[in-house]
Design an enzyme around this catalytic site. Structure first.
Site, short mmCIF file in Angstrom:
data_model
loop_
_atom_site.label_atom_id
_atom_site.label_comp_id
_atom_site.label_asym_id
_atom_site.label_seq_id
_atom_site.Cartn_x
_atom_site.Cartn_y
_atom_site.Cartn_z
N GLU A 57 0.62 4.76 0.87
CA GLU A 57 -0.37 6.27 1.60
C GLU A 57 0.09 7.48 0.82
O GLU A 57 1.23 7.75 0.17
CB GLU A 57 -0.92 5.81 2.36
CG GLU A 57 -0.97 4.62 3.46
CD GLU A 57 -1.50 4.71 4.79
OE1 GLU A 57 -1.19 5.25 5.50
OE2 GLU A 57 -2.17 3.76 5.05
N GLU B 10 -2.82 -4.70 -3.24
CA GLU B 10 -3.15 -5.28 -4.00
C GLU B 10 -3.10 -4.70 -5.97
O GLU B 10 -3.10 -5.28 -6.98
CB GLU B 10 -4.43 -6.20 -3.77
CG GLU B 10 -5.05 -6.25 -2.84
CD GLU B 10 -5.64 -5.90 -1.56
OE1 GLU B 10 -5.24 -4.82 -1.72
OE2 GLU B 10 -5.98 -6.29 -0.78
N ASN C 194 0.96 -1.08 0.35
CA ASN C 194 -0.01 -0.41 -0.07
C ASN C 194 0.85 0.89 -0.22
O ASN C 194 1.64 1.29 0.79
CB ASN C 194 -1.23 -0.66 1.43
CG ASN C 194 0.38 -0.56 2.39
OD1 ASN C 194 0.62 -0.84 2.56
ND2 ASN C 194 -1.15 0.15 3.71
N CYS D 257 -10.51 -3.10 -4.65
CA CYS D 257 -9.67 -3.85 -5.19
C CYS D 257 -9.92 -5.33 -5.38
O CYS D 257 -10.31 -6.29 -6.88
CB CYS D 257 -8.18 -4.57 -3.49
SG CYS D 257 -7.52 -3.33 -3.69
N CYS E 201 -9.99 -5.01 -0.61
CA CYS E 201 -11.41 -3.89 -0.05
C CYS E 201 -12.21 -3.85 -1.77
O CYS E 201 -11.84 -4.54 -2.73
CB CYS E 201 -10.67 -2.05 0.04
SG CYS E 201 -10.45 -1.58 -1.76
N CYS F 205 -4.06 0.90 -2.99
CA CYS F 205 -3.83 -0.99 -2.00
C CYS F 205 -2.51 -1.37 -2.33
O CYS F 205 -2.60 -1.23 -3.70
CB CYS F 205 -5.46 -1.28 -1.65
SG CYS F 205 -6.60 -0.41 -0.91
N1 THU Z 1 -5.41 -1.28 2.14
C1 THU Z 1 -5.07 -2.60 1.83
O1 THU Z 1 -3.45 -1.33 0.90
N2 THU Z 1 -5.18 -3.50 0.76
C2 THU Z 1 -6.41 -4.19 1.42
O2 THU Z 1 -6.78 -5.15 1.44
C3 THU Z 1 -7.16 -3.32 2.63
C4 THU Z 1 -6.18 -2.21 3.28
C5 THU Z 1 -4.38 -0.55 2.70
C6 THU Z 1 -5.49 1.10 2.25
C7 THU Z 1 -4.14 1.63 3.31
O3 THU Z 1 -2.92 2.31 3.04
C8 THU Z 1 -4.39 1.05 4.58
O4 THU Z 1 -4.50 -0.49 4.33
C9 THU Z 1 -5.86 0.86 5.88
O5 THU Z 1 -6.76 1.65 5.21
#
Ligand code: THU
Length: 130
Positions: A45, A56, A43, A90, A87, A54
C-alpha cells in the site's frame, strides 16, 4: 498432500510481508510457473491509496520480470472467514498472463476453494479482442 499445498503455503509466507498500514487487510498470493518455480507476492500500500498494488499483481510481475511466461495456478490467502477473490484489475492481469488457470482461495483457518479463471472472468477483453 494436495497438489496446491506448496502454493498455498508460499502465499501464506508472502502475506507476512504485506505492507498494509492503511487497510490492515493483509493479502498473500503465490503464482506457479510451468517451470515449477513459485513466485510469492503481498499487497503493497501507499499513502496515496491509489498507488497500492495487490498481492496477485506483485506475484505476476515478479514471475514475468524473472523471465517466466507460462503459469498454471495462482493462490490467494487472507485472514477472513469469507474467502477473498482477486479484484477486477487483478483478474484482467491474471487472464493476460495465466489464462484459464485454477485460482485457489484460502484463509488462515484452512478453508479452501478452487475456482477456474473462466468463471471469475467470463467475458474477457484480451489479445483476441484486438
Ligand atoms: N488486495 C489484494 O492485495 N488482493 C486482492 O485480491 C484484494 C485486495 C489488497 C489491496 C489493498 O491493499 C487491500 O487489499 C484492501 O483492498
Amino acid at each position: 498432500m494436495s497438489e496446491y499445498e506448496a502454493l498455498v503455503s508460499a502465499a501464506k509466507d508472502a502475506r507476512l510481508n504485506a505492507h498494509a498500514p492503511y487497510s490492515n487487510f493483509r493479502v498473500g498470493a503465490a503464482l506457479r510457473a510451468t517451470s515449477g518455480r513459485i513466485f510469492g507476492g503481498c499487497n503493497v500500500e501507499n499513502a496515496t491509496y491509489g498507488l497500492t498494488v495487490c498481492a496477485e499483481r506483485v506475484a505476476i510481475f515478479k514471475g514475468i520480470s524473472e523471465g517466466e511466461r507460462g503459469f498454471d495456478a495462482i493462490s490467494v490467502v487472507t485472514d477472513t472467514d469469507s474467502l477473498t477473490p482477486p479484484c477486477g484489475a487483478c483478474r484482467q492481469l491474471i487472464w493476460e498472463f495465466c489464462g484459464d488457470v485454477p485460482v485457489i482461495l484460502s484463509n488462515m483457518k484452512g478453508k479452501i476453494e478452487t475456482i477456474p479463471m473462466r468463471d471469475l472472468f467470463p467475458k474477457p477483453f484480451d489479445a483476441s479482442s484486438l
